[in-house]
Design a protein around this motif. Structure first.
Motif, short mmCIF file in Angstrom:
data_model
loop_
_atom_site.label_atom_id
_atom_site.label_comp_id
_atom_site.label_asym_id
_atom_site.label_seq_id
_atom_site.Cartn_x
_atom_site.Cartn_y
_atom_site.Cartn_z
N TYR A 87 0.82 -1.21 0.00
CA TYR A 87 0.00 0.00 0.00
C TYR A 87 0.85 1.26 0.00
N VAL A 88 1.92 1.25 0.80
CA VAL A 88 2.79 2.42 0.91
C VAL A 88 3.34 2.80 -0.47
N HIS A 89 3.69 1.80 -1.26
CA HIS A 89 4.22 2.06 -2.60
C HIS A 89 3.18 2.70 -3.51
N GLY A 90 1.91 2.53 -3.20
CA GLY A 90 0.84 3.13 -3.98
C GLY A 90 0.35 4.46 -3.42
N GLY A 91 0.99 4.96 -2.37
CA GLY A 91 0.64 6.26 -1.82
C GLY A 91 -0.30 6.22 -0.63
N ILE A 92 -0.73 5.05 -0.20
CA ILE A 92 -1.61 4.95 0.96
C ILE A 92 -0.75 4.93 2.21
N THR A 93 -0.93 5.92 3.07
CA THR A 93 -0.13 6.02 4.29
C THR A 93 -0.94 5.77 5.55
N THR A 94 -2.25 5.64 5.42
CA THR A 94 -3.10 5.39 6.58
C THR A 94 -4.13 4.32 6.20
N ALA A 95 -4.23 3.31 7.04
CA ALA A 95 -5.22 2.26 6.84
C ALA A 95 -6.04 2.15 8.12
N ILE A 96 -7.34 2.10 7.97
CA ILE A 96 -8.23 2.02 9.13
C ILE A 96 -8.90 0.66 9.10
N SER A 97 -8.82 -0.04 10.22
CA SER A 97 -9.39 -1.38 10.33
C SER A 97 -10.61 -1.34 11.22
N ALA A 98 -11.54 -2.23 10.94
CA ALA A 98 -12.72 -2.37 11.79
C ALA A 98 -12.36 -3.14 13.06
N SER A 99 -11.10 -3.47 13.23
CA SER A 99 -10.59 -4.19 14.40
C SER A 99 -11.10 -5.62 14.49
N GLU A 100 -11.55 -6.14 13.39
CA GLU A 100 -11.98 -7.53 13.37
C GLU A 100 -10.75 -8.39 13.16
N VAL A 101 -10.62 -9.42 13.96
CA VAL A 101 -9.49 -10.31 13.79
C VAL A 101 -9.98 -11.52 12.99
N HIS A 102 -9.77 -11.46 11.68
CA HIS A 102 -10.24 -12.51 10.76
C HIS A 102 -9.22 -13.64 10.69
N VAL A 103 -9.38 -14.61 11.55
CA VAL A 103 -8.53 -15.79 11.48
C VAL A 103 -9.42 -17.03 11.49
N PRO A 104 -9.03 -18.03 10.75
CA PRO A 104 -9.82 -19.26 10.76
C PRO A 104 -9.86 -19.86 12.15
N GLY A 105 -11.03 -20.29 12.59
CA GLY A 105 -11.17 -20.91 13.90
C GLY A 105 -11.01 -19.97 15.06
N ARG A 106 -11.28 -18.69 14.82
CA ARG A 106 -11.07 -17.72 15.90
C ARG A 106 -11.96 -18.06 17.10
N PRO A 107 -11.47 -17.75 18.30
CA PRO A 107 -12.24 -18.09 19.51
C PRO A 107 -13.51 -17.25 19.63
#
Length: 131
Positions: A87-107
């Motif tokens: 992303y940085v190479h494309g000019g994006i310097t800020t990314a905002i996440s919904a804070s969801e931890v998307h992992v298979p089998g998450r608790p």
């Protein structure tokens, strides 16, 4: 260290009412922008590095307001490594996440969810792609 970027064709500033800054140069010192517009010859001469932009346009960093990275720059669900660094190479310097931890089998239990959230936080705490 001072870096002077000269010979810019246009400087966009991110302001929606008056998006163009007059001038053709940017001066940075120790990685921070200290002057934007027209630099004096003394400013340019004091720079350790002078970059000729050859008429390019300078813009502020862009924002992606919806990303789903999980652990630092790794997203297991999308099988993605290096997503934010690219992303940085494309000019994006800020990314905002919904804070969801998307992992298979998450608790799903409170203790597991909290532990996973703390692990994800620690993975991003000092992560600076491209730095």
């Amino acid at each position: 260290m001072k870096v002077a970027i000269v010979n810019l064709g246009r400087i966009l500033n991110g302001e929606w009412r008056e998006p163009v800054t007059a001038g053709d140069s940017i001066l940075t010192e120790d990685g921070k922008i200290v002057k934007v517009g027209t630099l004096s010859s003394a400013d340019v001469e004091s720079a350790q590095i002078v970059i000729d932009a050859d008429g390019a346009t300078a813009i502020p960093g862009l924002i992606d307001s919806q990303v789903h990275n999980t652990f630092g720059d790794y997203t297991p669900r999308q099988k993605t490594v290096g997503f934010l660094e690219s992303y940085v190479h494309g000019g994006i310097t800020t990314a905002i996440s919904a804070s969801e931890v998307h992992v298979p089998g998450r608790p799903k239990d409170p203790a597991g969810v909290k532990a996973l959230a703390v692990a994800a936080l620690r993975c991003f705490e000092h992560f600076r792609p491209g730095a």
